[in-house]
Design a protein around this motif. Structure first.
Motif, PDB file in Angstrom:
ATOM      1  N   LEU A   5       0.842  -1.196   0.000  1.00  0.00           N
ATOM      2  CA  LEU A   5       0.000   0.000   0.000  1.00  0.00           C
ATOM      3  C   LEU A   5       0.876   1.244   0.000  1.00  0.00           C
ATOM      4  O   LEU A   5       1.957   1.250   0.605  1.00  0.00           O
ATOM      5  CB  LEU A   5      -0.907   0.015   1.231  1.00  0.00           C
ATOM      6  N   PRO A   6       0.420   2.308  -0.646  1.00  0.00           N
ATOM      7  CA  PRO A   6       1.223   3.538  -0.660  1.00  0.00           C
ATOM      8  C   PRO A   6       1.166   4.233   0.708  1.00  0.00           C
ATOM      9  O   PRO A   6       0.125   4.712   1.134  1.00  0.00           O
ATOM     10  CB  PRO A   6       0.565   4.379  -1.739  1.00  0.00           C
ATOM     11  N   VAL A   7       2.285   4.247   1.381  1.00  0.00           N
ATOM     12  CA  VAL A   7       2.389   4.868   2.697  1.00  0.00           C
ATOM     13  C   VAL A   7       2.898   6.295   2.514  1.00  0.00           C
ATOM     14  O   VAL A   7       3.893   6.532   1.829  1.00  0.00           O
ATOM     15  CB  VAL A   7       3.341   4.067   3.611  1.00  0.00           C
ATOM     16  N   GLN A   8       2.213   7.229   3.127  1.00  0.00           N
ATOM     17  CA  GLN A   8       2.629   8.628   3.106  1.00  0.00           C
ATOM     18  C   GLN A   8       3.514   8.871   4.327  1.00  0.00           C
ATOM     19  O   GLN A   8       3.217   8.405   5.424  1.00  0.00           O
ATOM     20  CB  GLN A   8       1.406   9.557   3.158  1.00  0.00           C
ATOM     21  N   THR A   9       4.584   9.593   4.136  1.00  0.00           N
ATOM     22  CA  THR A   9       5.464   9.936   5.263  1.00  0.00           C
ATOM     23  C   THR A   9       5.582  11.447   5.357  1.00  0.00           C
ATOM     24  O   THR A   9       5.539  12.156   4.344  1.00  0.00           O
ATOM     25  CB  THR A   9       6.869   9.325   5.091  1.00  0.00           C
ATOM     26  N   ARG A  10       5.743  11.905   6.587  1.00  0.00           N
ATOM     27  CA  ARG A  10       5.939  13.327   6.825  1.00  0.00           C
ATOM     28  C   ARG A  10       6.924  13.461   7.977  1.00  0.00           C
ATOM     29  O   ARG A  10       6.811  12.754   8.988  1.00  0.00           O
ATOM     30  CB  ARG A  10       4.607  13.990   7.178  1.00  0.00           C
ATOM     31  N   SER A  11       7.883  14.361   7.817  1.00  0.00           N
ATOM     32  CA  SER A  11       8.891  14.525   8.856  1.00  0.00           C
ATOM     33  C   SER A  11       9.617  15.845   8.675  1.00  0.00           C
ATOM     34  O   SER A  11       9.728  16.362   7.565  1.00  0.00           O
ATOM     35  CB  SER A  11       9.895  13.381   8.804  1.00  0.00           C
ATOM     36  N   ASP A  12      10.135  16.346   9.782  1.00  0.00           N
ATOM     37  CA  ASP A  12      11.005  17.524   9.742  1.00  0.00           C
ATOM     38  C   ASP A  12      12.469  17.105   9.894  1.00  0.00           C
ATOM     39  O   ASP A  12      13.331  17.907  10.192  1.00  0.00           O
ATOM     40  CB  ASP A  12      10.614  18.508  10.841  1.00  0.00           C
ATOM     41  N   LEU A  13      12.755  15.823   9.680  1.00  0.00           N
ATOM     42  CA  LEU A  13      14.089  15.254   9.857  1.00  0.00           C
ATOM     43  C   LEU A  13      15.124  15.962   8.992  1.00  0.00           C
ATOM     44  O   LEU A  13      14.910  16.177   7.811  1.00  0.00           O
ATOM     45  CB  LEU A  13      14.065  13.760   9.504  1.00  0.00           C
ATOM     46  N   GLN A  14      16.224  16.324   9.632  1.00  0.00           N
ATOM     47  CA  GLN A  14      17.371  16.914   8.941  1.00  0.00           C
ATOM     48  C   GLN A  14      18.583  16.053   9.274  1.00  0.00           C
ATOM     49  O   GLN A  14      19.158  16.184  10.343  1.00  0.00           O
ATOM     50  CB  GLN A  14      17.574  18.360   9.381  1.00  0.00           C
ATOM     51  N   ASP A  16      21.631  15.964   8.668  1.00  0.00           N
ATOM     52  CA  ASP A  16      22.940  16.559   8.964  1.00  0.00           C
ATOM     53  C   ASP A  16      22.938  17.378  10.253  1.00  0.00           C
ATOM     54  O   ASP A  16      23.964  17.949  10.602  1.00  0.00           O
ATOM     55  CB  ASP A  16      23.384  17.445   7.803  1.00  0.00           C
ATOM     56  N   ILE A  17      21.785  17.426  10.931  1.00  0.00           N
ATOM     57  CA  ILE A  17      21.685  18.226  12.147  1.00  0.00           C
ATOM     58  C   ILE A  17      21.301  17.323  13.315  1.00  0.00           C
ATOM     59  O   ILE A  17      20.270  16.651  13.288  1.00  0.00           O
ATOM     60  CB  ILE A  17      20.664  19.370  11.978  1.00  0.00           C
ATOM     61  N   VAL A  18      22.176  17.323  14.337  1.00  0.00           N
ATOM     62  CA  VAL A  18      21.930  16.510  15.530  1.00  0.00           C
ATOM     63  C   VAL A  18      20.629  16.967  16.178  1.00  0.00           C
ATOM     64  O   VAL A  18      20.366  18.157  16.310  1.00  0.00           O
ATOM     65  CB  VAL A  18      23.105  16.660  16.519  1.00  0.00           C
ATOM     66  N   GLY A  19      19.785  16.016  16.528  1.00  0.00           N
ATOM     67  CA  GLY A  19      18.531  16.361  17.190  1.00  0.00           C
ATOM     68  C   GLY A  19      17.562  15.211  17.222  1.00  0.00           C
ATOM     69  O   GLY A  19      17.849  14.100  16.783  1.00  0.00           O
ATOM     70  N   LYS A  20      16.363  15.486  17.747  1.00  0.00           N
ATOM     71  CA  LYS A  20      15.297  14.497  17.874  1.00  0.00           C
ATOM     72  C   LYS A  20      14.175  14.899  16.919  1.00  0.00           C
ATOM     73  O   LYS A  20      13.715  16.044  16.941  1.00  0.00           O
ATOM     74  CB  LYS A  20      14.810  14.494  19.320  1.00  0.00           C
ATOM     75  N   TYR A  21      13.752  13.979  16.084  1.00  0.00           N
ATOM     76  CA  TYR A  21      12.752  14.258  15.059  1.00  0.00           C
ATOM     77  C   TYR A  21      11.623  13.245  15.138  1.00  0.00           C
ATOM     78  O   TYR A  21      11.808  12.131  15.619  1.00  0.00           O
ATOM     79  CB  TYR A  21      13.392  14.178  13.661  1.00  0.00           C
ATOM     80  N   THR A  22      10.448  13.643  14.639  1.00  0.00           N
ATOM     81  CA  THR A  22       9.301  12.752  14.587  1.00  0.00           C
ATOM     82  C   THR A  22       8.985  12.436  13.137  1.00  0.00           C
ATOM     83  O   THR A  22       8.886  13.336  12.298  1.00  0.00           O
ATOM     84  CB  THR A  22       8.062  13.409  15.241  1.00  0.00           C
ATOM     85  N   MET A  23       8.860  11.155  12.856  1.00  0.00           N
ATOM     86  CA  MET A  23       8.440  10.698  11.528  1.00  0.00           C
ATOM     87  C   MET A  23       6.996  10.229  11.657  1.00  0.00           C
ATOM     88  O   MET A  23       6.670   9.473  12.577  1.00  0.00           O
ATOM     89  CB  MET A  23       9.313   9.543  11.045  1.00  0.00           C
ATOM     90  N   GLU A  24       6.153  10.688  10.768  1.00  0.00           N
ATOM     91  CA  GLU A  24       4.748  10.282  10.772  1.00  0.00           C
ATOM     92  C   GLU A  24       4.464   9.474   9.508  1.00  0.00           C
ATOM     93  O   GLU A  24       4.834   9.878   8.411  1.00  0.00           O
ATOM     94  CB  GLU A  24       3.850  11.512  10.833  1.00  0.00           C
ATOM     95  N   TYR A  25       3.786   8.347   9.677  1.00  0.00           N
ATOM     96  CA  TYR A  25       3.430   7.452   8.578  1.00  0.00           C
ATOM     97  C   TYR A  25       1.907   7.344   8.548  1.00  0.00           C
ATOM     98  O   TYR A  25       1.267   7.223   9.590  1.00  0.00           O
ATOM     99  CB  TYR A  25       4.016   6.056   8.786  1.00  0.00           C
ATOM    100  N   SER A  26       1.333   7.363   7.352  1.00  0.00           N
ATOM    101  CA  SER A  26      -0.119   7.182   7.246  1.00  0.00           C
ATOM    102  C   SER A  26      -0.445   6.453   5.948  1.00  0.00           C
ATOM    103  O   SER A  26       0.286   6.524   4.964  1.00  0.00           O
ATOM    104  CB  SER A  26      -0.843   8.533   7.299  1.00  0.00           C
ATOM    105  N   LYS A  33      -8.234   4.099   7.433  1.00  0.00           N
ATOM    106  CA  LYS A  33      -7.019   4.904   7.637  1.00  0.00           C
ATOM    107  C   LYS A  33      -6.239   4.373   8.838  1.00  0.00           C
ATOM    108  O   LYS A  33      -6.833   3.949   9.832  1.00  0.00           O
ATOM    109  CB  LYS A  33      -7.386   6.370   7.865  1.00  0.00           C
ATOM    110  N   ALA A  34      -4.948   4.460   8.706  1.00  0.00           N
ATOM    111  CA  ALA A  34      -4.064   4.065   9.800  1.00  0.00           C
ATOM    112  C   ALA A  34      -2.876   5.020   9.820  1.00  0.00           C
ATOM    113  O   ALA A  34      -2.466   5.539   8.779  1.00  0.00           O
ATOM    114  CB  ALA A  34      -3.596   2.631   9.622  1.00  0.00           C
ATOM    115  N   SER A  35      -2.358   5.256  10.993  1.00  0.00           N
ATOM    116  CA  SER A  35      -1.172   6.122  11.111  1.00  0.00           C
ATOM    117  C   SER A  35      -0.296   5.629  12.259  1.00  0.00           C
ATOM    118  O   SER A  35      -0.753   4.929  13.161  1.00  0.00           O
ATOM    119  CB  SER A  35      -1.585   7.578  11.335  1.00  0.00           C
ATOM    120  N   ALA A  36       0.939   6.017  12.206  1.00  0.00           N
ATOM    121  CA  ALA A  36       1.907   5.655  13.248  1.00  0.00           C
ATOM    122  C   ALA A  36       2.985   6.732  13.286  1.00  0.00           C
ATOM    123  O   ALA A  36       3.192   7.457  12.308  1.00  0.00           O
ATOM    124  CB  ALA A  36       2.524   4.297  12.956  1.00  0.00           C
TER     125      ALA A  36
END
Length: 133
Positions: A5-14, A16-26, A33-36
């Motif tokens: 199934l085509p999973v959509q992803t969304r994230s502010d992940l960078q 090259d920059i140290v940090g904590k990011y959230t990846m969203e899948y739907s 509908k399902a998301s994680a």
């Protein structure tokens, strides 16, 4: 098949920059509908490197050592030379630095003491000495 199934992803992940990011899948499958979410941490685990400059000169024992120079570089922070701390021992100098991610590095310089003149021993008194037992 459901595993393609085509999973959509969304994230502010960078990456090259140290940090904590959230990846969203739907996914949306005929109105179902399902998301994680997943937390991703970009971390720097590479220690800085301290490079000691050396002119190969020597100093006489008892003279004060004059710093020949050093530079400290980090893969993430860049030039961290201004964060280097040094401690002078009897015949060594230990340099340490910690980057912004907490990775430590150290280098040790052996102080190049050298005396090209042999000591001179001068005895006072007569050349011959007699002891009576």
């Amino acid at each position: 098949p459901l595993d393609r199934l085509p999973v959509q992803t969304r994230s502010d992940l960078q990456p090259d920059i140290v940090g904590k990011y959230t990846m969203e899948y739907s996914v949306d499958f005929y109105g179902w509908k399902a998301s994680a979410q997943r937390t991703v941490r970009i971390v720097d685990v590479i220690a800085p490197v301290i490079i000691l400059q050396d002119t190969n000169k020597t100093i006489l024992p008892g003279e004060r050592y004059v710093e020949e120079g050093f530079i400290a570089m980090d893969n993430y922070d860049g030039n961290v030379t201004d964060k280097v701390r040094s401690v002078e021992g009897l015949d060594t100098i230990t340099y340490t630095v910690v980057d912004s991610s907490g990775n430590p590095a150290s280098a040790v310089r052996k102080i190049p003491y050298f005396d090209p003149k042999a000591p001179v021993l001068e005895l006072k008194g007569k050349e011959f000495l007699s002891l009576h037992i």
